[in-house]
Design an enzyme around this catalytic site. Sequence first.
Site, short mmCIF file in Angstrom:
data_model
loop_
_atom_site.label_atom_id
_atom_site.label_comp_id
_atom_site.label_asym_id
_atom_site.label_seq_id
_atom_site.Cartn_x
_atom_site.Cartn_y
_atom_site.Cartn_z
N ASP A 73 0.84 -1.20 0.00
CA ASP A 73 0.00 0.00 0.00
C ASP A 73 0.87 1.24 0.00
O ASP A 73 2.01 1.24 0.49
CB ASP A 73 -0.98 0.00 1.18
CG ASP A 73 -0.29 0.06 2.53
OD1 ASP A 73 0.75 -0.62 2.71
OD2 ASP A 73 -0.79 0.78 3.42
N GLU A 137 0.08 -0.76 5.99
CA GLU A 137 1.17 -0.10 6.72
C GLU A 137 1.00 1.42 6.71
O GLU A 137 1.28 2.09 7.70
CB GLU A 137 2.52 -0.50 6.13
CG GLU A 137 3.71 -0.23 7.05
CD GLU A 137 4.25 1.19 6.97
OE1 GLU A 137 5.02 1.58 7.86
OE2 GLU A 137 3.90 1.93 6.01
#
Length: 378
Positions: A73, A137
């Site tokens: 991500d 994250e």
Amino acid sequence: MASNQPADPIPIAQALIRCPSVTPAEGGALGVMEAVLRPLGFTCTRLPFAEVDNLFARIGTEGPHFCYAGHTDVVPPGETGWSDDPFSGLVRDGVLHGRGACDMKGGIAAFVAGLADFLRANPNPKGSISLLITGDEEGPSINGTAKVLEWMEANGQIPDMALVGEPTSQTMLGDTLKIGRRGSMTARIALHGIQGHSAYPQKADNPIHRLVRVLHRLTAEPLDQGSQWFEPTTLQVTGFDVGNTASNVIPAVARAMVNIRFNDLHSSASLTERIQAALAAEEARADLEVSCSGESFLTEPGAFVDGLQNAIRRATGREAKLDTGGGTSDARFIARYCPVAELGAVGAKLHMVDESAPVAELRDLAVLYRHVLEEFLG
């Protein structure tokens, strides 16, 4: 690609960058990972938790078990300012461009390339290798690494050691090896008084004055001078608000927000007690809300850290500085289960407009990661 040529991380990185995986969207990035890992012999398991998709992949069943952790991500690219499409994966003048090139799709691609070269030279490694790839994250970090680790523990998949591939190098590849991180906590204080007219303060109880004194107690002296591996703890007042639009009214409530980045001399519990003591000293009626995104942790120098330093030395000729600075990372979750360190590319352009990474650096990082695997599993 000829069999005697090293695996190239750049096409993998380009494929990942072209996936618009703005947190928490998966964007196809985990599909790219599965497509390159399965032909290498990995068993891939998708682990969705709430809106977040994660991937655990492993080859081998024996120990030692080495785990590489990373995230696909990325933060939003923003509305303007990019010279090219942020999801183009364009290579120009020896530089890979796009959101995630630095943090950390480029690093993941480098690990996969180094891993492919290692497995080609060591088709029967003495242990096993896994990858923990999360999509959370850059987001709240609730349904990503922490949840995957719980699943790994329940299924007998906890590694003996782990490496997080965050871009932790400072100016040159391999100049820094992170062996710990400070903890991070936020305290929100709502201190109550008695509202009144500012011309008659004796009939009111001004919460602003009390809160200012509380904050002075917390900030007047340093919390510590640092420890062997950590810099001093910092306490910063990051918010102060009374919501008062009238100049002649003493408000009923004053609010403050405090952020503390703390070393291994403290815990979130001990720091909470310190804040409570400052409130008690002012006989304050207050509501205190504390949230901790991670306690401090340290992987003590020893065999694991020595092996990583040896790999850096072999790949770059550099002596890595052992460091614990910076913000938080997913290593804070992994540290609860096994020794963990962080080693990756130079973080010069992470989260910036026109994020990029030099092609040569990513290829060198792939070589470094191959040496890491040789150090522990070769």
